[in-house]
Write a protein that holds these residues in place. Structure first.
Motif, short mmCIF file in Angstrom:
data_model
loop_
_atom_site.label_atom_id
_atom_site.label_comp_id
_atom_site.label_asym_id
_atom_site.label_seq_id
_atom_site.Cartn_x
_atom_site.Cartn_y
_atom_site.Cartn_z
N MET A 164 0.57 58.57 -10.10
CA MET A 164 1.92 58.75 -10.73
C MET A 164 1.70 60.39 -11.06
O MET A 164 0.87 60.67 -11.70
N MET A 165 2.78 61.22 -10.80
CA MET A 165 2.77 62.63 -11.36
C MET A 165 3.08 62.73 -12.67
O MET A 165 3.90 62.37 -13.12
N ILE A 166 2.22 63.66 -13.39
CA ILE A 166 2.67 63.94 -14.86
C ILE A 166 3.74 65.01 -14.97
O ILE A 166 3.72 65.92 -14.15
N PRO A 167 4.89 64.64 -15.65
CA PRO A 167 5.86 65.82 -15.66
C PRO A 167 5.52 66.83 -16.13
O PRO A 167 4.37 67.07 -17.00
N LYS A 168 5.80 68.06 -15.69
CA LYS A 168 5.55 69.58 -15.82
C LYS A 168 5.38 69.85 -17.39
O LYS A 168 4.61 70.69 -17.71
N ASP A 169 6.55 69.24 -18.13
CA ASP A 169 6.45 69.55 -19.54
C ASP A 169 5.11 69.25 -20.33
O ASP A 169 4.46 70.02 -21.04
N LYS A 170 4.80 68.02 -19.94
CA LYS A 170 3.51 67.46 -20.31
C LYS A 170 2.16 68.06 -19.90
O LYS A 170 1.48 68.24 -20.86
N LEU A 171 2.20 68.39 -18.67
CA LEU A 171 1.07 69.07 -18.19
C LEU A 171 0.83 70.51 -18.58
O LEU A 171 -0.19 70.76 -18.89
N ILE A 172 1.95 71.17 -18.75
CA ILE A 172 1.79 72.58 -19.38
C ILE A 172 1.55 72.46 -20.79
O ILE A 172 0.39 73.16 -21.19
N GLU A 173 2.16 71.52 -21.67
CA GLU A 173 1.74 71.52 -23.04
C GLU A 173 0.26 71.25 -23.22
O GLU A 173 -0.54 71.87 -23.70
N ASP A 174 -0.22 70.03 -22.33
CA ASP A 174 -1.71 69.70 -22.42
C ASP A 174 -2.68 70.82 -22.03
O ASP A 174 -3.79 71.05 -22.71
N THR A 175 -2.30 71.75 -21.09
CA THR A 175 -3.40 72.57 -20.56
C THR A 175 -3.23 73.62 -21.43
O THR A 175 -4.26 74.12 -21.89
N ILE A 176 -1.99 74.02 -22.09
CA ILE A 176 -2.26 75.16 -23.17
C ILE A 176 -3.01 74.58 -24.33
O ILE A 176 -3.90 75.34 -25.18
N ALA A 177 -2.83 73.33 -24.60
CA ALA A 177 -3.71 72.72 -25.89
C ALA A 177 -5.08 72.82 -25.64
O ALA A 177 -5.78 73.26 -26.55
N LYS A 178 -5.42 72.78 -24.55
CA LYS A 178 -7.25 72.51 -24.18
C LYS A 178 -7.38 74.23 -24.09
O LYS A 178 -8.44 74.25 -24.61
N LEU A 179 -6.77 74.94 -23.76
CA LEU A 179 -7.07 76.35 -23.84
C LEU A 179 -7.18 76.98 -25.18
O LEU A 179 -8.25 77.35 -25.66
N VAL A 180 -6.38 76.52 -26.05
CA VAL A 180 -6.45 77.20 -27.67
C VAL A 180 -7.55 76.48 -28.27
O VAL A 180 -8.40 76.92 -29.11
N ARG A 181 -7.88 75.11 -27.94
CA ARG A 181 -8.99 74.52 -28.64
C ARG A 181 -10.26 74.91 -27.82
O ARG A 181 -11.42 74.09 -28.42
N GLY A 182 -10.39 75.63 -26.79
CA GLY A 182 -11.64 75.98 -26.07
C GLY A 182 -12.22 75.06 -25.34
O GLY A 182 -13.35 75.27 -24.98
N GLU A 183 -11.37 74.39 -24.87
CA GLU A 183 -11.62 73.08 -23.98
C GLU A 183 -11.82 73.50 -22.43
O GLU A 183 -12.78 73.11 -21.59
#
Length: 286
Positions: A1-20
């Motif tokens: 199942m493909m993750i909606p782009k809104d959620k995918l982008i939000e999760d990716t930026i969240a991981k960036l700012v947390r240093g993950e």
């Protein structure tokens, strides 16, 4: 199942700012997301690159949202944008009817910033419960009072996000050479050229002015020397006086206002110390 782009982008930026994840990995994932959501990279006459503007707008909105949440996130976000700017564009793109040959101009970021900027500082109904000296202490970053409560906490949250937003904009101009000159001159003039009262959100605009000068002071001084926007493109009218864009005379006005502010005891001690430090740094930049 493909993750909606809104959620995918939000999760990716969240991981960036947390240093993950690293800035490079974040960039890789964003390019993959673009490829998945762009129907075709081949331009059709008069039409935008289909699907790209939606992805970019979601990306910029998330970056600005996280930037407002914490200044600790700013460096990671700037590092990612630095990589994004320098990345290769395989084919020209068109967004909002404008053609781009490279990612260097960060398409749509300026309009996204403008939208958030024009929304302004909007603390809402709870501001009515924080008035006079209470408001000034809060907006000046002073210690909390005995009247702490849900309304006061919300007031502080709004103040903090607005401060972080301006810190981030000034850093983008300083570190990325991303043109935010208009936002700078409007923000500084809003705090140092208008005769505001001591209560309410007006004190906050003075703190915002200091943030711009302290963060991007060298760029601002150079802009004043070059009289950037003096032809009217950055024109601002304050107190009936039209000073145009950046000018040395305007720099002098800001420095003098900060010196006067630092001596005005009716302002918070925190704001007065910041004003004094900023005015002294302006003399060094000259």
């Amino acid at each position: 199942m493909m993750i909606p782009k809104d959620k995918l982008i939000e999760d990716t930026i969240a991981k960036l700012v947390r240093g993950e994840i690293s800035s490079d990995e974040c960039h890789k994932r964003m390019k993959e997301t673009m490829s998945q959501n762009v129907a075709s990279w081949d331009l059709i006459a008069e039409e935008d690159t289909e699907g790209l503007s939606d992805v970019l707008w979601i990306l910029w909105r998330n970056i600005l949202r996280f930037a407002r949440e914490s200044s600790d996130y700013h460096n990671n976000l700037v590092d990612f944008l630095q990589i994004f700017k320098k990345s290769k564009m395989d084919k020209p793109i068109r967004v909002w009817k404008e053609d781009y040959m490279s990612w260097n101009r960060l398409p749509l970021l300026s309009p996204c910033i403008r939208e958030m900027f024009l929304q302004g500082y909007a603390p809402g109904e709870h501001e009515k419960e924080v008035k006079g000296s209470e408001a000034q202490r809060a907006l000046g970053g002073e210690e909390r009072t005995k009247k702490d409560g849900p309304s006061y906490q919300k007031f502080i949250e709004h103040r903090t996000r607005w401060i972080h937003f301006h810190q981030f904009m000034a850093q983008l101009w300083r570190d990325l050479d991303f043109d935010l000159a208009w936002f700078g001159v409007v923000s500084i003039s809003g705090g140092l050229e208008r005769k505001f009262s001591l209560s309410g959100t007006n004190v906050l605009y003075k703190e915002v002015s200091i943030i711009w000068i302290e963060t991007a002071g060298d760029r601002i001084w150079r802009a004043c020397g070059k009289r950037l926007g003096s032809d009217g493109s950055l024109r601002c009218s304050t107190d009936g006086t039209k000073l145009g864009g950046y000018k040395v005379e305007r720099w002098d006005l800001w420095r003098d206002e900060l010196e006067q502010l630092s001596k005005t005891k009716s302002y918070s001690s925190t704001l007065r110390r910041s004003a004094k430090k900023c005015s002294e740094s302006m003399k060094i930049m000259e």
